[in-house]
Motif scaffolding. Sequence first.
Motif, PDB file in Angstrom:
ATOM      1  N   TYR A 281       2.646  -0.039   6.380  1.00 28.96           N
ATOM      2  CA  TYR A 281       1.504   0.757   5.915  1.00 28.96           C
ATOM      3  C   TYR A 281       0.236  -0.072   6.055  1.00 28.96           C
ATOM      4  O   TYR A 281       0.280  -1.299   6.071  1.00 28.96           O
TER       5      TYR A 281
ATOM      6  N   ASP B  76     -11.800   2.170   4.391  1.00 28.27           N
ATOM      7  CA  ASP B  76     -12.086   2.506   2.996  1.00 28.27           C
ATOM      8  C   ASP B  76     -11.702   3.927   2.603  1.00 28.27           C
ATOM      9  O   ASP B  76     -12.066   4.391   1.533  1.00 28.27           O
TER      10      ASP B  76
ATOM     11  N   LYS C  71      -8.627   5.748   4.494  1.00 30.16           N
ATOM     12  CA  LYS C  71      -7.352   6.199   5.053  1.00 30.16           C
ATOM     13  C   LYS C  71      -6.239   5.199   4.789  1.00 30.16           C
ATOM     14  O   LYS C  71      -6.460   3.990   4.825  1.00 30.16           O
ATOM     15  N   VAL C  72      -5.040   5.725   4.546  1.00 27.75           N
ATOM     16  CA  VAL C  72      -3.840   4.897   4.476  1.00 27.75           C
ATOM     17  C   VAL C  72      -2.838   5.494   5.456  1.00 27.75           C
ATOM     18  O   VAL C  72      -2.487   6.669   5.355  1.00 27.75           O
TER      19      VAL C  72
ATOM     20  N   ALA D  43      -4.146   0.148   5.052  1.00 24.86           N
ATOM     21  CA  ALA D  43      -5.361   0.804   4.559  1.00 24.86           C
ATOM     22  C   ALA D  43      -6.455   0.576   5.594  1.00 24.86           C
ATOM     23  O   ALA D  43      -6.582  -0.519   6.148  1.00 24.86           O
ATOM     24  N   GLU D  44      -7.249   1.609   5.853  1.00 28.12           N
ATOM     25  CA  GLU D  44      -8.237   1.538   6.929  1.00 28.12           C
ATOM     26  C   GLU D  44      -9.514   2.276   6.542  1.00 28.12           C
ATOM     27  O   GLU D  44      -9.465   3.330   5.923  1.00 28.12           O
TER      28      GLU D  44
ATOM     29  N   VAL E 288      -9.130   2.493  -1.800  1.00 24.50           N
ATOM     30  CA  VAL E 288      -8.122   2.554  -0.739  1.00 24.50           C
ATOM     31  C   VAL E 288      -7.633   1.166  -0.353  1.00 24.50           C
ATOM     32  O   VAL E 288      -6.440   0.973  -0.085  1.00 24.50           O
ATOM     33  N   LYS E 289      -8.513   0.183  -0.340  1.00 23.94           N
ATOM     34  CA  LYS E 289      -8.097  -1.174   0.038  1.00 23.94           C
ATOM     35  C   LYS E 289      -7.087  -1.773  -0.941  1.00 23.94           C
ATOM     36  O   LYS E 289      -6.417  -2.742  -0.630  1.00 23.94           O
TER      37      LYS E 289
ATOM     38  N   ALA F 112      -4.568   0.003  -2.119  1.00 24.44           N
ATOM     39  CA  ALA F 112      -3.359   0.830  -2.023  1.00 24.44           C
ATOM     40  C   ALA F 112      -2.118  -0.052  -1.892  1.00 24.44           C
ATOM     41  O   ALA F 112      -2.141  -1.092  -1.229  1.00 24.44           O
TER      42      ALA F 112
ATOM     43  N   ILE G  29      -2.444   4.811  -4.727  1.00 28.05           N
ATOM     44  CA  ILE G  29      -3.834   4.494  -4.403  1.00 28.05           C
ATOM     45  C   ILE G  29      -4.620   4.579  -5.711  1.00 28.05           C
ATOM     46  O   ILE G  29      -4.785   5.666  -6.268  1.00 28.05           O
TER      47      ILE G  29
END
Length: 137
Positions: free
Chosen positions: A64, A69, A71-72, A66-67, A104-105, A107, A120
């Motif tokens: 997995y 800020d 999306k995961v 996190a991208e 998100v970061k 998560a 999250i």
Amino acid sequence: MSKIGGSGKVLSYSDSQRQENSPPIPRHRFQKSGNKEVYETKNTENAFVMRVDMAGCSASSFVYKAEEDKKVHFSAHEPNMPEYGHDGRKYEGTVVCNPMVFEVKEAKAELVDGVMWLTIPKIPRTEERRIMSLKRC
């Protein structure tokens, strides 16, 4: 793709909320108890939590990230079993979040016994931040 809106609510539905023209959520006909949907989402006071059944997948195949800020991405795969004529299933998905509501970061995700758990956390809301939001309106 699951989306989490500005209110922090997830766009997924239980059977009673699903639109009539939506396809049915597949069920596992041999499961006798527990939530029978292949995925489940919960929006708690402090976090968004998602459970996804990824049958046959091991923790070593689980990834997995996190991208941006918001999306995961997650993925895992089941090994091929040529002796049974089985190519192995591959799972992947993306959860899109409102960066004003979720960290998100921060998560965290894990795959335990073929079940992915994604958490999250929400950004803590302070009284000062709420007052500032009201002044802008």
